[in-house]
Structures are given as structure tokens and as C-alpha cells.
Design an enzyme around this catalytic site. Sequence first.
Site, PDB file in Angstrom:
ATOM      1  CG  HIS A 184     -10.433  -3.438   7.584  1.00 46.48           C
ATOM      2  ND1 HIS A 184      -9.649  -4.090   8.530  1.00 46.48           N
ATOM      3  CD2 HIS A 184     -11.515  -4.227   7.380  1.00 46.48           C
ATOM      4  CE1 HIS A 184     -10.247  -5.222   8.873  1.00 46.48           C
ATOM      5  NE2 HIS A 184     -11.375  -5.328   8.189  1.00 46.48           N
TER       6      HIS A 184
ATOM      7  CG  ASN B 271      -2.215  -0.816   0.898  1.00 42.70           C
ATOM      8  OD1 ASN B 271      -2.895  -0.601  -0.095  1.00 42.70           O
ATOM      9  ND2 ASN B 271      -2.509  -1.765   1.765  1.00 42.70           N
TER      10      ASN B 271
ATOM     11  CG  ASN C  45      -6.542   1.184   9.118  1.00 49.09           C
ATOM     12  OD1 ASN C  45      -5.371   0.836   8.944  1.00 49.09           O
ATOM     13  ND2 ASN C  45      -7.517   0.323   9.352  1.00 49.09           N
TER      14      ASN C  45
ATOM     15  CG  ASP D  19     -10.910  -2.332  11.695  1.00 47.67           C
ATOM     16  OD1 ASP D  19      -9.956  -1.630  11.338  1.00 47.67           O
ATOM     17  OD2 ASP D  19     -10.832  -3.571  11.823  1.00 47.67           O
TER      18      ASP D  19
END
EC number: 2.1.2.2
Length: 211
Positions: free
Chosen positions: A110, A14, A108, A151
Site C-alpha cells: 500500500h 511491483n 499487499n 488495509d
Amino acid sequence: MLRIAVLVSGGGTNLQALIDAQNRGEIPNGKITLVISSRPDAYALKRAQKAGIGTKVLRRREFAQQEAYDTALLRLLDENQTSLVILAGFMTIISGRVIRAYENRILNIHPSLIPAFCGEGFYGLRVHEAALARGVRVTGATVHFVNEICDGGPIILQKAVEVKPGDTPELLQRRVMEQAEWKILPQAVALFCGGSLQVQNGRVEIKEAAE
């Protein structure tokens, strides 16, 4: 120009997607200026060095208490004059103190369509194993702001990916990375750096870019 710090623990795919997007001019108002790794052997460090980006290694085990680790991490971010923090496969706990210091400034990625297959214990291949075990037909990836719920922060972008017959966790992981993660993470960073993201009542509003 907003200065971006990327936190990594592993291979850095990433991170590479972000570097490639930056090199293509797709993050016009931002620049990756620091990569912090939780492991000295993370291949992500080599990716950063090849791109001419400064690197630091910060290992949680070298600090007796979370508070001391938090202080060291915040110092690195402050010295970098960081405007945006990106968690790109970062496997060390980010404490509430750090999250509050960078409220709505930590992103973030996920590997699922939150709220499916997320939260405590869902990371890496475990996410894809759970998706296959449940028999879902569609999975994907989510970019979200980080808050103190695992999350659970406001969702910025999501992209769906088809689950195919015969998929293994490894095959599905690769497809989700290629078709979703590597696309929506740079997009979300560009939106942030362009001032297009606003959090209202726990939801992200994407504003039209100014003329």
C-alpha cells in the site's frame, strides 16, 4: 521452494520489482510461478510472459456471483500449489473466503504509511492526492498481511519517503514506488519465504534467520 502467485490489474511495476529481485537471487526460497490478472490488457501480463512465468486472466464481471469467482480463483491458486499470494496493484475485491483459505499468506503493498491514507477508497493516485492535500512532510509505503479489514492486516515492513515542495501526485507516486514499494515488497517476500515472519496478537514478529 515456495510457489508464489502474484495478482495484478495494471502495469505491473511491483511485479517487475519482484521479478528483478528474484533474478538477483534475493528471494532464495521462493519462486513466482503464476501471475493472475483481472484484465486481459494489463501490461503486467507481458512482463510475466517475458520472464517465462505462467499467466491467467480472471475477470470478476464474467461471474454472476462472488462465490463463483472465489471458487475459480481458489482453483487457480490450488492448481499452482500456491504457498504465498501477493496483491500487486490488484483492483478486484478479495473475499473473506479467499482470505481465510490463505490466512497470513496474502501480502499487499500500500502506498502510504498505514494507518495514514488507507482503507476504503484509498488507492492509486488518490492516496498521494490525499497526502499532499493534508500537507504531510513524510509519506511512504507499507507491506502488510491481508485480513478482512481493508488495509487493516498486520504490518510487515514500512519505509518512509520525503514529500518535497512542488510535488504533484504523479511525482510523489513515482518517488514512493522507486524509494519504498520496489524495495520493501521483495524484502517482505524474502522474509516470508525464509520462514522469518510470525503473527502474534495481530502484530508481525520478524525472526532471525536460522543459521
